[in-house]
Design a protein around this motif. Structure first.
Motif, PDB file in Angstrom:
ATOM      1  N   UNK A  74      56.181  54.775  52.043  1.00 51.69           N
ATOM      2  CA  UNK A  74      56.930  56.029  52.212  1.00 51.69           C
ATOM      3  C   UNK A  74      56.108  57.024  53.009  1.00 51.69           C
ATOM      4  N   UNK A  75      54.817  57.142  52.695  1.00 55.08           N
ATOM      5  CA  UNK A  75      53.973  58.088  53.406  1.00 55.08           C
ATOM      6  C   UNK A  75      53.825  57.713  54.882  1.00 55.08           C
ATOM      7  N   UNK A  76      53.618  56.428  55.137  1.00 53.92           N
ATOM      8  CA  UNK A  76      53.488  55.977  56.532  1.00 53.92           C
ATOM      9  C   UNK A  76      54.776  56.244  57.293  1.00 53.92           C
ATOM     10  N   UNK A  77      55.910  55.858  56.676  1.00 60.10           N
ATOM     11  CA  UNK A  77      57.191  56.066  57.356  1.00 60.10           C
ATOM     12  C   UNK A  77      57.453  57.546  57.616  1.00 60.10           C
ATOM     13  N   UNK A  78      57.125  58.403  56.657  1.00 64.56           N
ATOM     14  CA  UNK A  78      57.367  59.842  56.801  1.00 64.56           C
ATOM     15  C   UNK A  78      56.543  60.428  57.936  1.00 64.56           C
ATOM     16  N   UNK A  79      55.273  60.060  58.001  1.00 65.06           N
ATOM     17  CA  UNK A  79      54.410  60.571  59.067  1.00 65.06           C
ATOM     18  C   UNK A  79      54.868  60.047  60.430  1.00 65.06           C
ATOM     19  N   UNK A  80      55.219  58.771  60.479  1.00 65.04           N
ATOM     20  CA  UNK A  80      55.684  58.200  61.743  1.00 65.04           C
ATOM     21  C   UNK A  80      56.966  58.873  62.208  1.00 65.04           C
ATOM     22  N   UNK A  81      57.885  59.125  61.256  1.00 72.82           N
ATOM     23  CA  UNK A  81      59.143  59.785  61.607  1.00 72.82           C
ATOM     24  C   UNK A  81      58.919  61.215  62.059  1.00 72.82           C
ATOM     25  N   UNK A  82      57.827  61.825  61.593  1.00 70.58           N
ATOM     26  CA  UNK A  82      57.512  63.199  61.991  1.00 70.58           C
ATOM     27  C   UNK A  82      56.854  63.270  63.357  1.00 70.58           C
ATOM     28  N   UNK A  83      56.573  62.095  63.925  1.00 70.40           N
ATOM     29  CA  UNK A  83      56.014  62.087  65.271  1.00 70.40           C
ATOM     30  C   UNK A  83      54.537  61.795  65.338  1.00 70.40           C
ATOM     31  N   UNK A  84      53.928  61.468  64.210  1.00 69.33           N
ATOM     32  CA  UNK A  84      52.505  61.137  64.225  1.00 69.33           C
ATOM     33  C   UNK A  84      52.337  59.736  64.803  1.00 69.33           C
ATOM     34  N   UNK A  85      51.514  59.557  65.838  1.00 71.18           N
ATOM     35  CA  UNK A  85      51.281  58.218  66.381  1.00 71.18           C
ATOM     36  C   UNK A  85      50.734  57.290  65.302  1.00 71.18           C
ATOM     37  N   UNK A  86      51.176  56.040  65.291  1.00 70.56           N
ATOM     38  CA  UNK A  86      50.755  55.110  64.251  1.00 70.56           C
ATOM     39  C   UNK A  86      49.244  54.923  64.233  1.00 70.56           C
ATOM     40  N   UNK A  87      48.604  55.061  65.389  1.00 65.92           N
ATOM     41  CA  UNK A  87      47.151  54.906  65.436  1.00 65.92           C
ATOM     42  C   UNK A  87      46.445  56.010  64.653  1.00 65.92           C
TER      43      UNK A  87
ATOM     44  N   UNK B 252      47.942  57.518  61.874  1.00 68.26           N
ATOM     45  CA  UNK B 252      48.482  57.596  60.519  1.00 68.26           C
ATOM     46  C   UNK B 252      47.450  57.172  59.482  1.00 68.26           C
ATOM     47  N   UNK B 253      46.745  56.068  59.734  1.00 66.53           N
ATOM     48  CA  UNK B 253      45.767  55.569  58.774  1.00 66.53           C
ATOM     49  C   UNK B 253      44.685  56.586  58.451  1.00 66.53           C
ATOM     50  N   UNK B 254      43.966  57.076  59.455  1.00 68.14           N
ATOM     51  CA  UNK B 254      42.937  58.088  59.175  1.00 68.14           C
ATOM     52  C   UNK B 254      43.506  59.334  58.511  1.00 68.14           C
TER      53      UNK B 254
ATOM     54  N   UNK C  54      42.339  60.962  54.837  1.00 69.63           N
ATOM     55  CA  UNK C  54      41.572  62.196  55.005  1.00 69.63           C
ATOM     56  C   UNK C  54      41.702  63.078  53.767  1.00 69.63           C
ATOM     57  N   UNK C  55      40.759  64.016  53.628  1.00 62.25           N
ATOM     58  CA  UNK C  55      40.869  64.970  52.518  1.00 62.25           C
ATOM     59  C   UNK C  55      41.915  66.032  52.869  1.00 62.25           C
ATOM     60  N   UNK C  56      42.158  66.934  51.967  1.00 52.96           N
ATOM     61  CA  UNK C  56      43.246  67.905  52.144  1.00 52.96           C
ATOM     62  C   UNK C  56      43.055  68.783  53.372  1.00 52.96           C
ATOM     63  N   UNK C  57      41.813  69.213  53.617  1.00 51.65           N
ATOM     64  CA  UNK C  57      41.554  70.099  54.753  1.00 51.65           C
ATOM     65  C   UNK C  57      41.791  69.380  56.077  1.00 51.65           C
ATOM     66  N   UNK C  58      41.247  68.160  56.188  1.00 46.58           N
ATOM     67  CA  UNK C  58      41.444  67.391  57.423  1.00 46.58           C
ATOM     68  C   UNK C  58      42.910  67.023  57.618  1.00 46.58           C
ATOM     69  N   UNK C  59      43.590  66.721  56.516  1.00 45.99           N
ATOM     70  CA  UNK C  59      45.012  66.387  56.583  1.00 45.99           C
ATOM     71  C   UNK C  59      45.807  67.565  57.136  1.00 45.99           C
ATOM     72  N   UNK C  60      45.530  68.764  56.641  1.00 46.76           N
ATOM     73  CA  UNK C  60      46.245  69.957  57.103  1.00 46.76           C
ATOM     74  C   UNK C  60      45.958  70.234  58.572  1.00 46.76           C
ATOM     75  N   UNK C  61      44.684  70.072  58.977  1.00 51.71           N
ATOM     76  CA  UNK C  61      44.320  70.311  60.373  1.00 51.71           C
ATOM     77  C   UNK C  61      44.995  69.308  61.292  1.00 51.71           C
ATOM     78  N   UNK C  62      45.041  68.054  60.835  1.00 52.39           N
ATOM     79  CA  UNK C  62      45.676  67.013  61.649  1.00 52.39           C
ATOM     80  C   UNK C  62      47.170  67.270  61.798  1.00 52.39           C
ATOM     81  N   UNK C  63      47.807  67.718  60.732  1.00 48.22           N
ATOM     82  CA  UNK C  63      49.241  68.022  60.806  1.00 48.22           C
ATOM     83  C   UNK C  63      49.506  69.181  61.763  1.00 48.22           C
TER      84      UNK C  63
END
Length: 260
Positions: free
Chosen positions: A51-64, A66-68, A72-81
């Motif tokens: 579900x998480x992978x599909x959601x990120x991919x659908x939001x436009x995050x390149x699959x390459x 998605x894994x990192x 990632x921790x919360x801060x890196x996750x927010x920055x990446x988004x």
């Protein structure tokens, strides 16, 4: 029996079995072990990851990425988004620009000419130039903009100013009529003299002739623009040649075909 099959997992998550297998191949979702019956069973942990992978991919995050991102921790996750959001905004702007271009293409040559050029073409129709002459002018302007882009805006300004002069309008209408004359018609010389005299007496209007001279390959570009659509040996070709000759005789620089 614990867990669900790959087909059920794909259906629950809202993707295809092929997509799930692709996620496995990329290492985004760990492939579950086979059970005693030989089937791979997807438990709640695998389904959540899907579900998480599909959601990120659908939001436009390149699959390459998605894994990192998932690891990632919360801060890196927010920055990446935030970065993904910026990229999506840029893509949206690009798509809007393409949509607008398609709309302009559907509206004639608005994709190839600026709005002020289109307005000038409408003015030419308004002063009485026939539709085929306006169409030829439109094509010539598209070519001029492509060949001498740095001078096109100034050229339009010169045309705008000239169209405010009734004498200039009368001459261009007369030149349009001359396209139907025979090349040896004596009226061509008289008209060429009148046009050249008008340009010489009005330096601002003369820039319509001299303004589209590029810095490089000047002669080639000038002749592609100034003689666009002419048929060799036609009244139009002879008339333009006569005007150019008279302007050169008066000291105006008009590129010749064999010069640079």
């Amino acid at each position: 029996m614990n867990g669900v099959t790959i087909g059920q997992a794909a259906a629950f998550v809202g993707v295809t079995v092929k997509t799930v297998r692709h996620y496995h191949k990329l290492g985004l979702v760990k492939e579950p072990e086979r059970d005693s019956s030989g089937y791979r069973r997807y438990g709640s942990a695998e389904l959540l990851r899907l579900v998480r992978v599909r959601t990120l991919a659908a939001a436009g995050v390149p699959l390459a990425e998605v894994g990192p991102l998932l690891d990632a921790d919360a801060a890196l996750f927010a920055a990446a988004l935030t970065d993904v959001e910026r990229q999506l905004a840029e893509r949206i702007e690009e798509l809007i620009a393409r949509r607008d271009m398609l709309r302009r293409l559907a509206d004639g040559d608005r994709a190839l000419l600026p709005d002020r050029a289109v307005a000038l073409l409408e003015r030419l129709s308004g002063v009485g130039l026939p539709a085929d002459e306006v169409a030829a002018t439109r094509e010539g302007w598209v070519l001029a903009r492509a060949l001498v882009p740095e001078g096109f805006d100034d050229y339009l300004t010169h045309v705008e100013n000239a169209l405010d002069d009734p004498r200039f309008v009368t001459l261009i209408k007369r030149a349009t009529e001359a396209t139907a004359w025979e090349p040896d018609d004596p009226r061509l010389a008289e008209l060429a003299t009148a046009i050249a005299d008008h340009f010489l007496a009005n330096p601002a209007h003369l820039k319509i002739v001299t303004g589209l001279q590029a810095r490089t390959d000047a002669a080639a570009r000038y002749h592609l623009i100034a003689h666009y659509g002419e048929e060799q040996g036609s009244a139009t070709a002879r008339g333009v040649a006569l005007v150019e000759a008279k302007l050169r005789a008066a000291g105006v620089h008009i590129p010749r075909p064999d010069t640079r």
